[in-house]
Design an enzyme around this catalytic site. Structure first.
Site, PDB file in Angstrom:
ATOM      1  N   CYS A   1      41.282  91.579  70.556  1.00 22.57           N
ATOM      2  CA  CYS A   1      39.817  91.713  70.667  1.00 22.57           C
ATOM      3  C   CYS A   1      39.285  90.913  71.844  1.00 22.57           C
ATOM      4  O   CYS A   1      38.378  91.351  72.563  1.00 22.57           O
ATOM      5  CB  CYS A   1      39.139  91.234  69.388  1.00 22.57           C
ATOM      6  SG  CYS A   1      39.631  92.167  67.955  1.00 22.57           S
ATOM      7  N   THR A   2      39.851  89.732  72.055  1.00 19.18           N
ATOM      8  CA  THR A   2      39.400  88.893  73.177  1.00 19.18           C
ATOM      9  C   THR A   2      39.649  89.610  74.500  1.00 19.18           C
ATOM     10  O   THR A   2      38.789  89.625  75.391  1.00 19.18           O
ATOM     11  CB  THR A   2      40.125  87.532  73.125  1.00 19.18           C
ATOM     12  OG1 THR A   2      39.814  86.916  71.871  1.00 19.18           O
ATOM     13  CG2 THR A   2      39.710  86.621  74.266  1.00 19.18           C
TER      14      THR A   2
END
Ligand code: BEZ
Length: 242
Positions: A45-46
């Protein structure tokens, strides 16, 4: 998975975001990408939110707004954004390798891309159900469902034009997001569709609902019909970019 899908209108929800409270119909006044992530402070997600920040100029060029969503609350998002911005650099991969070699691997000290788009908070996991963004398999440490990697491209009419649905294990390719936007833009203005692996500048196909007579009027630049064993004349190429 049941729920919101292409052709449906996004409900006019009031949502809490890193930019304050937003009413979805007020925000979606142009093409908008609404994309979800399984959770804050998770590795894939980052990288995805960082890539969205790095591609922001590409989306802005096309008049497209971004709206992220992750479960967890706004204060968690705000902390996480610091990591995303530290990780992401708006330069080419080759130059980036060099930079990393110079300053040390993934240093948090060099400036990254700013996350300029809002991120919705959904700590109660209510929105992901309404927006068809639930991952059926992935659970958090308390056993609650988390969002899938869903991505809805919504038109200014608030209707979903295209949806991706990826599991938590597979990060999305933002080049593909830009490519499909370019396809949607052309097919919304012309009676055409884009063939497999199409890229801007390449030939497109004329929609099957268009007769040859109509095609002559709609595409004065001309079109080519591919000869096929069926002789049905349905595969017709033209170009709307030149
Ligand atoms: C990730 O973003 O890396 C991730 C999140 C949930 C499950 C698996 C991976």
């Amino acid at each position: 998975m049941p729920g919101l899908t292409i052709g449906d209108s996004v409900p006019n929800l009031e949502v809490e975001t890193t930019h304050g409270v937003i009413k979805l119909h007020d925000y979606i006044d142009t093409w908008t990408i609404l994309f979800s992530h399984p959770g804050d402070f998770t590795p894939v997600c980052t990288t995805e939110l960082g890539k969205m920040a790095a591609y922001a100029p590409e989306f802005a060029k096309r008049g497209v707004k971004l709206l992220g969503l992750s479960c967890d609350d706004v204060s968690s998002h705000a902390e996480w954004v610091k990591d995303i911005e530290a990780y992401t650099v708006r330069i080419s991969p080759s130059k980036r390798s060099l930079l990393i070699w110079v300053i040390g691997r993934y240093s948090v000290e060099h400036p990254g891309c700013k996350v300029t788009y809002p991120i919705i908070a959904d700590p109660k996991r209510e929105l992901i159900k309404i927006l068809n963004m639930v991952d059926p398999d992935e659970k958090d440490s308390s056993g609650h469902n988390v969002p899938s990697r869903a991505l809805h491209i919504v038109g200014a009419d608030k209707r979903i034009k295209l949806s991706f649905l990826y599991p938590a294990s597979t990060g999305r390719n933002m080049d593909e997001v830009v490519r499909v936007l370019d396809s949607l833009e052309r097919s919304s203005k012309n009676k055409i569709a884009t063939p497999a692996n199409w890229k801007p500048g390449e030939d497109v196909v004329i929609s099957p609902s268009v007769s040859d007579e109509e095609a002559k009027k709609l595409f004065p630049q001309g079109f080519k019909t591919v000869g096929l064993p069926s002789n049905k004349g349905y595969l017709r190429f033209t170009n709307v970019d030149h």
